[in-house]
Design a protein around this motif. Structure first.
Motif, PDB file in Angstrom:
ATOM      1  N   HIS A 166       0.827  -1.208   0.000  1.00  0.00           N
ATOM      2  CA  HIS A 166       0.000   0.000   0.000  1.00  0.00           C
ATOM      3  C   HIS A 166       0.869   1.269   0.000  1.00  0.00           C
ATOM      4  CE1 HIS A 166      -4.031   1.481  -0.201  1.00  0.00           C
ATOM      5  NE2 HIS A 166      -3.751   2.426   0.664  1.00  0.00           N
ATOM      6  N   LEU A 167       1.691   1.365  -1.029  1.00  0.00           N
ATOM      7  CA  LEU A 167       2.428   2.595  -1.312  1.00  0.00           C
ATOM      8  C   LEU A 167       1.400   3.687  -1.588  1.00  0.00           C
ATOM      9  CD1 LEU A 167       5.583   3.120  -1.786  1.00  0.00           C
ATOM     10  CD2 LEU A 167       5.003   3.131  -4.211  1.00  0.00           C
ATOM     11  N   ASN A 168       1.542   4.870  -0.956  1.00  0.00           N
ATOM     12  CA  ASN A 168       0.487   5.875  -1.131  1.00  0.00           C
ATOM     13  C   ASN A 168       0.992   7.302  -1.284  1.00  0.00           C
ATOM     14  OD1 ASN A 168       0.695   7.024   1.704  1.00  0.00           O
ATOM     15  ND2 ASN A 168       0.077   4.937   2.213  1.00  0.00           N
ATOM     16  N   GLY A 169       1.977   7.731  -0.496  1.00  0.00           N
ATOM     17  CA  GLY A 169       2.365   9.135  -0.468  1.00  0.00           C
ATOM     18  C   GLY A 169       3.664   9.411  -1.207  1.00  0.00           C
ATOM     19  N   LEU A 170       3.805  10.634  -1.726  1.00  0.00           N
ATOM     20  CA  LEU A 170       4.999  11.021  -2.478  1.00  0.00           C
ATOM     21  C   LEU A 170       5.399  12.435  -2.122  1.00  0.00           C
ATOM     22  CD1 LEU A 170       7.088  10.528  -4.759  1.00  0.00           C
ATOM     23  CD2 LEU A 170       5.359  11.372  -6.374  1.00  0.00           C
ATOM     24  N   ALA A 171       6.667  12.602  -1.723  1.00  0.00           N
ATOM     25  CA  ALA A 171       7.242  13.930  -1.492  1.00  0.00           C
ATOM     26  C   ALA A 171       8.236  14.230  -2.596  1.00  0.00           C
ATOM     27  CB  ALA A 171       7.934  13.981  -0.125  1.00  0.00           C
ATOM     28  N   MET A 172       8.120  15.406  -3.185  1.00  0.00           N
ATOM     29  CA  MET A 172       9.039  15.844  -4.220  1.00  0.00           C
ATOM     30  C   MET A 172      10.091  16.775  -3.628  1.00  0.00           C
ATOM     31  SD  MET A 172       7.794  14.432  -7.019  1.00  0.00           S
ATOM     32  CE  MET A 172       8.403  15.368  -8.438  1.00  0.00           C
TER      33      MET A 172
END
Length: 357
Positions: A166-172
């Protein structure tokens, strides 16, 4: 908005400061509510809030380009692309295109991806990045393909549509994917559904390093002013740590706020955090899971809405409260320089008479 308004079986109330804050920022707020298949567009005239909605199936992630000219939305099996048009630019040929609004968001295309269960979206140097939750990877949205693979956690052995962690969030950071959040470091089909809720982590993409672990259902990692922020949704908390101190032990993390809701959806601006709150929903398959989630055992009732927190001391600046069926928030975004935006509905009749030139 002082009186609760009921439409589509939802209600929305705010403290007196919320409309004043949006007005002072000359901004509007976007909120995705996936259980209602809606994007809520919330703006202010200074005294009250104006609320419109755009229907998009199972809407999750929201992504704005840095110049705010492109808006992308993750809706079930598609990524929708909107362009921002202003009356001053003369790019809309219909005289009634704006109708008292200061900007127009026009749907100009979509990419059919199939059901990737796309969560976070983010614009970067190399286009639009997405968290492909079903295939456990970060990908790029590319016309003519369901997705273009970019990266996966090292514990994921193969690229299959099994939502293993359950990969969900991404920070750039600096226009490239930098950190992700996931529920459990498992390599089995729906493995994240088993066991404790405290198997979540935030991982750095550059070196596959886990920078924070033992987290309860984390979401929404973001880089802001030298800090990594993230929501620990299962506890209702917002944490941060100086990026140069990562990886972080639990004692290195600084608690910014602890709230009475499932924290998910985070927009940071200046010294403020706009945080989405949801209630804890039953599993769609009817099975019990993550029974150790702290929010399940809170004595106070859980709230849904958007709360604005002062990052300097964790105090509450303003609060927008939702009720009824509006209780599942995924993402929160701000439209700067647009106090009264208009969104053209994809299925509306009016779209036939508005031309983006």
């Amino acid at each position: 908005m002082n009186n609760e308004q009921e439409t589509m079986n939802y209600g929305m109330t705010s403290c007196a400061r919320f409309p004043l804050l949006l007005k002072a920022m000359n901004s509007s707020m976007l909120v995705s509510a996936h259980n209602l298949d809606c994007l809520f567009v919330i703006s202010s005239d200074g005294d009250d809030l104006r609320v419109e909605h755009v229907r998009l199936q199972q809407l999750l992630g929201i992504a704005l380009s840095d110049d705010q000219q492109r808006l992308s939305l993750a809706a079930y099996h598609q990524i929708w692309d909107y362009r921002r048009i202003t009356e001053q630019s003369g790019d809309a040929s219909s005289a009634n295109a704006f109708s008292g609004h200061d900007s127009l968001y026009f749907p100009c295309g979509s990419i059919t991806t199939g059901h990737l269960n796309t969560h976070d979206l983010a614009w970067g140097k190399e286009g639009l990045f997405l968290v492909n939750t079903r295939f456990n990877c970060v990908a790029r949205a590319v016309y003519g393909k369901s997705f273009e693979f970019v990266w996966k956690p090292p514990f994921i052995s193969e690229l299959v549509a099994e939502d293993r962690c359950h990969l969900n969030g991404l920070a750039m950071k600096d226009g490239v994917p930098a950190y992700v959040s996931y529920f459990s470091g498992t390599d089995q089909h729906y493995g994240w559904r088993e066991g404790s809720s405290f198997q979540g982590a935030v991982m750095r993409i550059g070196d596959n390093q886990i920078v924070a672990d033992g987290l309860s259902l984390p979401h929404s990692p973001r880089i802001h002013n030298g800090y990594l922020y993230f929501c620990e949704s299962g506890t209702g908390r917002l944490w941060r740590c100086k990026e140069n101190s990562l990886p972080a032990s639990r004692s290195d993390l600084e608690l910014v706020a602890e709230l009475n809701g499932f924290t998910r959806g985070l927009r940071l601006v200046g010294d403020m955090a706009f945080i989405g709150l949801s209630v804890v929903r039953p599993a769609k398959d009817g099975l019990k899971r993550h029974v150790d989630m702290p929010l399940l055992h809170m004595q106070t009732s859980l709230a849904s809405g958007v709360i604005v927190i002062d990052l300097r001391d964790g105090s509450e600046i303003a609060r927008l409260t939702f009720s009824g069926a509006l209780n599942q928030i995924y993402d929160v975004e701000l439209l700067f320089g647009s106090a009264a935006p208009r969104f053209v509905e994809i299925q509306s009749d009016e779209i036939t008479e508005i031309f983006a030139l």
